[in-house]
Scaffold this motif. Structure first.
Motif, PDB file in Angstrom:
ATOM      1  N   LYS A 107       0.978  -1.309   0.038  1.00 56.58           N
ATOM      2  CA  LYS A 107       0.195  -0.023   0.077  1.00 56.58           C
ATOM      3  C   LYS A 107       0.865   1.098   0.180  1.00 56.58           C
ATOM      4  O   LYS A 107       0.565   2.337  -0.590  1.00 56.58           O
ATOM      5  CB  LYS A 107      -0.911   0.071   1.282  1.00 56.58           C
ATOM      6  CG  LYS A 107      -2.177  -0.885   1.112  1.00 56.58           C
ATOM      7  CD  LYS A 107      -3.116  -0.463   0.077  1.00 56.58           C
ATOM      8  CE  LYS A 107      -4.383  -1.374   0.070  1.00 56.58           C
ATOM      9  NZ  LYS A 107      -5.439  -0.785  -0.885  1.00 56.58           N
ATOM     10  N   ALA A 108       1.985   1.286   0.621  1.00 57.63           N
ATOM     11  CA  ALA A 108       2.863   2.336   0.537  1.00 57.63           C
ATOM     12  C   ALA A 108       3.592   2.614  -0.545  1.00 57.63           C
ATOM     13  O   ALA A 108       3.771   3.631  -1.193  1.00 57.63           O
ATOM     14  CB  ALA A 108       3.910   2.094   1.687  1.00 57.63           C
ATOM     15  N   ASP A 109       3.863   1.483  -1.564  1.00 58.69           N
ATOM     16  CA  ASP A 109       4.148   1.548  -3.004  1.00 58.69           C
ATOM     17  C   ASP A 109       3.142   2.405  -3.687  1.00 58.69           C
ATOM     18  O   ASP A 109       3.411   3.119  -4.520  1.00 58.69           O
ATOM     19  CB  ASP A 109       4.442   0.227  -3.643  1.00 58.69           C
ATOM     20  CG  ASP A 109       6.026  -0.316  -3.248  1.00 58.69           C
ATOM     21  OD1 ASP A 109       6.686   0.567  -2.738  1.00 58.69           O
ATOM     22  OD2 ASP A 109       6.319  -1.218  -3.670  1.00 58.69           O
ATOM     23  N   ILE A 110       1.795   1.886  -3.551  1.00 50.79           N
ATOM     24  CA  ILE A 110       0.846   2.682  -4.145  1.00 50.79           C
ATOM     25  C   ILE A 110       0.660   4.051  -3.895  1.00 50.79           C
ATOM     26  O   ILE A 110       0.529   4.846  -4.851  1.00 50.79           O
ATOM     27  CB  ILE A 110      -0.530   1.911  -3.729  1.00 50.79           C
ATOM     28  CG1 ILE A 110      -0.647   0.487  -4.041  1.00 50.79           C
ATOM     29  CG2 ILE A 110      -1.821   2.424  -4.343  1.00 50.79           C
ATOM     30  CD1 ILE A 110      -0.393  -0.065  -5.579  1.00 50.79           C
ATOM     31  N   TYR A 111       0.948   4.465  -2.755  1.00 51.80           N
ATOM     32  CA  TYR A 111       1.242   5.820  -2.439  1.00 51.80           C
ATOM     33  C   TYR A 111       2.154   6.481  -3.205  1.00 51.80           C
ATOM     34  O   TYR A 111       1.842   7.539  -4.150  1.00 51.80           O
ATOM     35  CB  TYR A 111       1.195   6.177  -1.071  1.00 51.80           C
ATOM     36  CG  TYR A 111       1.482   7.556  -0.664  1.00 51.80           C
ATOM     37  CD1 TYR A 111       0.599   8.284  -0.253  1.00 51.80           C
ATOM     38  CD2 TYR A 111       2.735   8.292  -0.788  1.00 51.80           C
ATOM     39  CE1 TYR A 111       0.459   9.612   0.052  1.00 51.80           C
ATOM     40  CE2 TYR A 111       2.775   9.699  -0.558  1.00 51.80           C
ATOM     41  CZ  TYR A 111       1.611  10.372   0.034  1.00 51.80           C
ATOM     42  OH  TYR A 111       1.635  11.885  -0.039  1.00 51.80           O
TER      43      TYR A 111
END
Length: 246
Positions: free
Chosen positions: A121-125
């Motif tokens: 999810k942090a990569d998605i940010y």
């Protein structure tokens, strides 16, 4: 061996003749709308592979234009895995870590600042910020973002002024293309605006503050392919109208 004839280990990448996406966005500045959408799709597929298709999930932790390299055919490749994290086991939602913030200022997910573990999810940010930078050609660390950030700047523009925040050279390029073919149809221009708006919406949805509010990468790919389809339909209409006028 090095120049002193001592053994050493090296990580060797395939040579990417077109350099980084950062160079094309902020130095050359001549990427068309279709090229930007294609590059966004390439990176989304790379993230989907890292997160879901390569055995244990891999979190890149430093996704940004400098780490997107372009092959001779302008296909994007994600590079620099120096901060990457292999997730060999499921993460507990409240799990935290004392490890330093992962990533680059402007692209790093806000939860990392609170000590959260590396997560897809942090990569998605980071990817969401990358998408917004692709469309606006504005870095998230630009001096204009003193009281707001690139996410809020783009979100506020979604209502009625998306074209005002888009890279001006992109609009000039697209307008010249329409004029050169003597096609003034409103439908073509509306399709382009629809494509731009959809990509900005995806970027905003991916860079939401809370991880649970961010898009899934599989949905991102579907939506970006839809944006590309809208743009291609527009170009096909242009070509057809040009032929019928000849």
């Amino acid at each position: 061996m090095d120049f002193q004839r001592k053994d050493f280990k090296a990580l060797v990448y395939e040579f990417m003749p077109n350099g980084s996406l950062d160079r094309w966005l902020h130095q050359d500045g001549n990427l068309s709308l279709l090229q930007r959408v294609d590059l966004a799709i390439d990176v989304a597929h790379a993230l989907n592979y890292l997160h879901h298709e390569c055995g244990n999930s891999i979190v890149h932790c430093d996704l940004k234009p400098n780490n997107i390299l372009l092959h001779h055919d302008m296909v994007a490749r994600v590079s620099d895995f120096g901060l990457a994290k292999v997730l060999a086991r499921p993460l507990h939602p409240n799990q935290s870590s004392s490890v330093a913030v992962r990533g680059t200022i402007g692209y790093v997910a806000p939860e990392y600042g609170l000590g959260a573990e590396a997560s897809p999810k942090a990569d998605i940010y980071s990817y969401g910020i990358l998408l917004l930078e692709l469309m606006t050609s504005k870095r998230p660390t630009d001096n204009m973002f003193m009281e707001e950030n690139l996410h809020m700047y783009s979100k506020d523009a979604l209502h009625d002024r998306v074209l005002k925040i888009v890279d001006s050279t992109l609009l000039e390029h697209e307008n010249e293309e329409v004029e050169s073919s003597e096609i003034k149809t409103q439908v073509v221009l509306q399709n382009r605006e629809e494509c731009i708006t959809l990509v900005v919406k995806i970027g905003v949805a991916c860079s939401n503050q809370l991880p649970c509010d961010r898009m899934k990468i599989s949905d991102v790919i579907i939506e970006l392919q839809e944006a590309r389809k809208i743009l291609l339909i527009s170009k096909q209409r242009q070509t057809f109208s040009t032929i019928t006028q000849m």
